[in-house]
Design a protein around this motif. Structure first.
Motif, mmCIF file in Angstrom:
data_model
loop_
_atom_site.group_PDB
_atom_site.id
_atom_site.type_symbol
_atom_site.label_atom_id
_atom_site.label_comp_id
_atom_site.label_asym_id
_atom_site.label_seq_id
_atom_site.Cartn_x
_atom_site.Cartn_y
_atom_site.Cartn_z
ATOM 1 N N SER A 104 -10.148 5.946 3.375
ATOM 2 C CA SER A 104 -10.542 5.331 2.113
ATOM 3 C C SER A 104 -11.854 4.601 2.352
ATOM 4 O O SER A 104 -11.958 3.790 3.280
ATOM 5 C CB SER A 104 -9.486 4.339 1.617
ATOM 6 O OG SER A 104 -8.326 5.012 1.173
ATOM 7 N N GLU B 162 -8.292 11.243 7.337
ATOM 8 C CA GLU B 162 -8.507 10.821 5.953
ATOM 9 C C GLU B 162 -8.845 9.326 5.945
ATOM 10 O O GLU B 162 -8.195 8.532 6.637
ATOM 11 C CB GLU B 162 -7.279 11.083 5.081
ATOM 12 C CG GLU B 162 -6.999 12.572 4.882
ATOM 13 C CD GLU B 162 -6.041 12.833 3.720
ATOM 14 O OE1 GLU B 162 -6.041 12.056 2.747
ATOM 15 O OE2 GLU B 162 -5.293 13.814 3.795
ATOM 16 N N SER C 224 -7.820 3.961 -4.729
ATOM 17 C CA SER C 224 -8.351 5.060 -3.914
ATOM 18 C C SER C 224 -7.231 5.867 -3.277
ATOM 19 O O SER C 224 -7.369 7.075 -3.056
ATOM 20 C CB SER C 224 -9.300 4.512 -2.841
ATOM 21 O OG SER C 224 -8.583 3.838 -1.814
ATOM 22 N N GLN C 225 -6.117 5.214 -2.969
ATOM 23 C CA GLN C 225 -4.987 5.927 -2.364
ATOM 24 C C GLN C 225 -4.203 6.743 -3.389
ATOM 25 O O GLN C 225 -3.604 7.759 -3.057
ATOM 26 C CB GLN C 225 -4.059 4.930 -1.665
ATOM 27 C CG GLN C 225 -4.691 4.273 -0.450
ATOM 28 C CD GLN C 225 -3.688 3.499 0.379
ATOM 29 O OE1 GLN C 225 -2.524 3.359 0.015
ATOM 30 N NE2 GLN C 225 -4.138 2.989 1.520
ATOM 31 N N GLN C 226 -4.228 6.290 -4.630
ATOM 32 C CA GLN C 226 -3.468 6.988 -5.671
ATOM 33 C C GLN C 226 -4.321 7.941 -6.488
ATOM 34 O O GLN C 226 -3.823 8.566 -7.431
ATOM 35 C CB GLN C 226 -2.820 5.950 -6.608
ATOM 36 C CG GLN C 226 -1.763 5.102 -5.910
ATOM 37 C CD GLN C 226 -1.146 4.053 -6.827
ATOM 38 O OE1 GLN C 226 -1.763 3.638 -7.811
ATOM 39 N NE2 GLN C 226 0.062 3.623 -6.512
ATOM 40 N N GLU D 223 -8.394 -0.631 -3.318
ATOM 41 C CA GLU D 223 -7.856 0.188 -2.224
ATOM 42 C C GLU D 223 -6.675 1.016 -2.717
ATOM 43 O O GLU D 223 -6.565 2.211 -2.401
ATOM 44 C CB GLU D 223 -7.434 -0.693 -1.050
ATOM 45 C CG GLU D 223 -6.913 0.119 0.136
ATOM 46 C CD GLU D 223 -6.536 -0.712 1.342
ATOM 47 O OE1 GLU D 223 -6.271 -0.108 2.416
ATOM 48 O OE2 GLU D 223 -6.496 -1.957 1.237
ATOM 49 N N LEU E 229 -0.044 4.097 1.169
ATOM 50 C CA LEU E 229 -0.332 4.820 2.412
ATOM 51 C C LEU E 229 -0.901 3.866 3.457
ATOM 52 O O LEU E 229 -1.462 2.822 3.112
ATOM 53 C CB LEU E 229 -1.360 5.938 2.155
ATOM 54 C CG LEU E 229 -1.019 6.976 1.085
ATOM 55 C CD1 LEU E 229 -2.239 7.841 0.774
ATOM 56 C CD2 LEU E 229 0.149 7.839 1.531
ATOM 57 N N HIS F 90 -11.834 9.308 0.535
ATOM 58 C CA HIS F 90 -11.330 8.922 -0.779
ATOM 59 C C HIS F 90 -12.171 7.720 -1.198
ATOM 60 O O HIS F 90 -11.936 6.590 -0.750
ATOM 61 C CB HIS F 90 -9.842 8.573 -0.710
ATOM 62 C CG HIS F 90 -9.003 9.709 -0.198
ATOM 63 N ND1 HIS F 90 -8.369 10.601 -1.035
ATOM 64 C CD2 HIS F 90 -8.711 10.102 1.074
ATOM 65 C CE1 HIS F 90 -7.704 11.493 -0.300
ATOM 66 N NE2 HIS F 90 -7.904 11.211 0.979
ATOM 67 N N ARG G 68 -3.546 4.386 5.324
ATOM 68 C CA ARG G 68 -4.794 5.074 5.583
ATOM 69 C C ARG G 68 -5.877 4.045 5.903
ATOM 70 O O ARG G 68 -5.942 2.990 5.255
ATOM 71 C CB ARG G 68 -5.185 5.871 4.331
ATOM 72 C CG ARG G 68 -6.326 6.845 4.542
ATOM 73 C CD ARG G 68 -6.329 7.912 3.446
ATOM 74 N NE ARG G 68 -6.602 7.374 2.117
ATOM 75 C CZ ARG G 68 -6.198 7.952 0.983
ATOM 76 N NH1 ARG G 68 -5.471 9.065 1.032
ATOM 77 N NH2 ARG G 68 -6.499 7.424 -0.175
ATOM 78 N N LEU H 231 0.835 -1.198 0.000
ATOM 79 C CA LEU H 231 0.000 0.000 0.000
ATOM 80 C C LEU H 231 0.871 1.250 0.000
ATOM 81 O O LEU H 231 1.841 1.337 0.759
ATOM 82 C CB LEU H 231 -0.899 0.014 1.236
ATOM 83 C CG LEU H 231 -2.010 -1.038 1.303
ATOM 84 C CD1 LEU H 231 -2.668 -0.994 2.680
ATOM 85 C CD2 LEU H 231 -3.035 -0.811 0.202
#
Length: 329
Positions: free
Chosen positions: A86, A84, A272-274, A269, A22, A119, A24, A20
């Motif tokens: 996701s 924050e 959503s982080q990128q 996932e 992040l 996100h 998050r 991952l």
């Protein structure tokens, strides 16, 4: 109390997940069901996904019908100090729930926590991993153990059963996926039907399948987890087998806790982080209604959730369905 045990699923150790970007927290949002087995399977699925990577919290919640709610899931993330999140809908297609019911609930929680940033991830959609899952299941039905009479694919009809939606875009995706599963498979044909809301319904799907005079019908319930509707599919299939004993009728199980599903969640996932989430909104009826009402192309899916579940079926007659389907709440 969860019934899932990581050691019971050696499949988890074989997954090769990309790291991952992040750490998050991930809010995994299920549709929700009053069916105890369905609810528990979703919770087990989330637990399985968390067990693979404990670098951040994976929090289960439901849109409706059971708890924990989306608001409760968000509250937990806030209590852990996160600003924050996701948010990933564990839904197969981009229908009403994904397009505005979930986003509306997230907006409501933001009223209580204005510092929060969501996100929003992408639904599962039509993806190679899920197509491979069903192709593998169908190959297993070719084995002598599962097909002792060795009925050929050329004498077999696939009956692909979707949940059914009030969103024509999502219903169209069910047909597309069924067609992709059939292409190059060698099966006589594929019939597509639904267990609720839209048409043709499952009983009509069986009638159409019988018109080809197959020796075998394979029912493919396109569902993630068990629940009242999946059990209804099995019940109707059993009734059809009793009514037409000269024909072999096989019903595959729902997808369940499967490595392909876990892999798709990981991909969503990371998206959503990128910031790589994309949706096809061109034929979304909510977007079309917004254009008609406002004369511009703003596309907002933040509306009230007034989707009621009762014993009344407002779409039982196909003419009623046609009259209502392009209307927006």
């Amino acid at each position: 109390m969860s019934t899932f045990q990581v050691d019971d699923h050696s499949l988890l150790t074989s997954l090769n997940f990309a790291p991952l970007p992040l750490q998050r927290p991930l809010l995994m949002i299920g549709h929700g069901t009053r069916d105890t087995d369905g609810r528990q399977t979703f919770l087990d699925f989330v637990e399985a996904y968390q067990a693979i990577d404990s670098s951040r919290p994976v929090v289960p919640c439901f849109l409706e019908l059971t708890e924990p709610s989306i608001a409760q899931g968000v509250e937990y993330c806030v209590s852990q100090g996160y600003t924050e999140i996701s948010a990933l809908p564990i839904l197969l297609f981009a229908a009403r729930h994904n397009k505005f019911d979930v986003t509306n609930e997230l907006d409501r929680t933001r009223q209580s926590y204005p510092e929060l940033k969501f996100h929003y991830g992408r639904h599962f959609g039509i993806t190679p991993g899920l197509l491979n899952l069903w192709q593998e299941r169908l190959r297993e039905l070719d084995t002598p153990q599962a097909n002792p009479q060795q009925i050929s694919r050329a004498q077999t009809v696939l009956l692909f059963v979707g949940r059914g939606s009030s969103d024509p875009d999502a219903n169209g995706d069910v047909y597309k996926l069924a067609r992709m599963l059939w292409e190059g498979s060698g099966y006589l044909t594929v019939e597509t039907c639904f267990i609720g809301i839209t048409h043709p319904r499952l009983e009509e799907g069986f009638r159409r399948a019988r018109l080809y005079h197959p020796q075998r019908i394979i029912v493919v319930p396109y569902f993630l987890f068990t629940g009242a509707l999946v059990k209804k599919i099995f019940q109707i299939t059993a009734e059809q087998q009793t009514q037409f004993p000269e024909m072999e009728i096989t019903c595959l199980p729902e997808m369940g806790i499967h490595p392909q599903l876990l892999q798709v969640v990981r991909e969503r996932e990371i998206e959503s982080q990128q910031g790589q989430v994309q949706m096809n909104c061109e034929m979304c009826k909510f977007r079309l209604a917004a254009i008609a009402d406002n004369g511009h192309h703003d596309h907002h899916h933040h509306h009230g959730h007034d989707h009621h579940h009762s014993n009344c079926d407002p779409y039982a007659k196909v003419e009623d369905y046609h009259r209502r389907i392009w209307k927006t709440p």
